[in-house]
Design an enzyme around this catalytic site. Structure first.
Site, PDB file in Angstrom:
ATOM      1  N   ASP A 171       0.855  -1.180   0.000  1.00 12.90           N
ATOM      2  CA  ASP A 171       0.000   0.000   0.000  1.00 12.90           C
ATOM      3  C   ASP A 171       0.894   1.234   0.000  1.00 12.90           C
ATOM      4  O   ASP A 171       1.766   1.372   0.870  1.00 12.90           O
ATOM      5  CB  ASP A 171      -0.911   0.025   1.229  1.00 12.90           C
ATOM      6  CG  ASP A 171      -2.006  -1.034   1.158  1.00 12.90           C
ATOM      7  OD1 ASP A 171      -1.990  -1.832   0.200  1.00 12.90           O
ATOM      8  OD2 ASP A 171      -2.864  -1.059   2.050  1.00 12.90           O
ATOM      9  N   ASP A 212     -15.513  -3.227  -1.465  1.00  8.70           N
ATOM     10  CA  ASP A 212     -15.144  -3.005  -0.065  1.00  8.70           C
ATOM     11  C   ASP A 212     -16.419  -2.796   0.727  1.00  8.70           C
ATOM     12  O   ASP A 212     -17.218  -1.898   0.400  1.00  8.70           O
ATOM     13  CB  ASP A 212     -14.235  -1.777   0.056  1.00  8.70           C
ATOM     14  CG  ASP A 212     -13.032  -1.879  -0.891  1.00  8.70           C
ATOM     15  OD1 ASP A 212     -12.493  -2.983  -1.011  1.00  8.70           O
ATOM     16  OD2 ASP A 212     -12.666  -0.857  -1.499  1.00  8.70           O
TER      17      ASP A 212
END
Length: 244
Positions: free
Chosen positions: A8, A129
């Site tokens: 990330d 998500d």
């Protein structure tokens, strides 16, 4: 099922967030390309990259780091975060990214996903998500009224390579993945599902392998392999043996 290490990116650094909150970040490295090489050397077969700044801004933000990662490794890569139009998709694929992940735009403009799948077959993944089962968008900052399973079903027939399902409440919390929700989603659709969020141990990998028959083809791990709670090489060996 394969184990997919994650990188990330925030301001060019490797970080992990808790529950997607940018202010709850931990920096794990200042050289993403070197980290990517480590995950490849430890057996990673696919690298998952997220441009966190891009996810919040809605436009790419870590191109330099992404380019360095692609040049450093030989294994395939998938990238998400702020990819909202066909031009950005094409630019990343031209850069050497193997698959792009569409999240917010998949909820807000499904027609674009369909067109992207037509133009770039086999190279489009959708990230769903969920917060309490409902789809969250714009870097998880907004929770919609659409259920994750409902959105997944609407993508059937588009040509999406996989759906990455993340339970936001579990992400970065080391509490184990949401097996029940992941299994339910995978069983509701014919698109392969990749589990994400909460993986903290080898036992979590074993638990996901037990629902592989439902259509779970991979699992993304980030914080656990950075902290050493999960050894990537051992996890990869377990899945290759195919025995939970």
């Amino acid at each position: 099922m394969i184990v997919i290490p994650a990188i990330d990116l925030k301001e060019g650094k490797c970080v992990r967030l808790e529950q997607g909150l940018m202010e709850k970040d931990t920096v794990y490295g200042h050289d993403p390309a070197a980290q990517a090489l480590i995950w490849q050397q430890q057996g990673g077969e696919l690298l998952h990259i997220v441009d966190l700044d891009g996810a919040f801004a809605g436009v790419p933000r870590n191109k330099e780091a992404i380019e360095a990662i692609v040049k450093a490794i030989d294994i395939p890569t998938e990238l998400g975060g702020g990819i909202r139009d066909l031009a950005t998709i094409e630019a990343y694929l031209s850069l050497g990214i193997d698959r792009v992940i569409l999240g917010t735009v998949a909820k807000e403009n499904p027609a674009l996903v369909k067109e992207a799948c037509r133009l770039f077959p086999g190279r489009i993944v959708v990230g769903i998500d969920a917060n309490n089962g409902f789809v969250a968008v714009r870097g998880w900052a907004e929770v919609t009224e659409k259920k994750a399973t409902e959105m997944a079903k609407e993508l059937e027939g588009f040509g999406v390579s996989a759906i990455i399902y993340t339970d936001i409440a579990r992400d970065g919390m080391m509490q184990g993945p949401n097996l029940e929700a992941t299994k339910a989603l995978a069983e509701a659709i014919s698109i392969p599902v990749i589990a994400s969020g909460g993986v903290s141990s080898l036992k979590d990998i074993e638990n996901l392998m037990a629902i592989e028959a439902s259509g779970v083809v991979g699992v993304i791990t980030g914080k656990a392999i950075y902290t050493g709670a999960l050894d990537l090489r051992t996890a990869v060996e377990l899945t290759r043996r195919g025995k939970a």
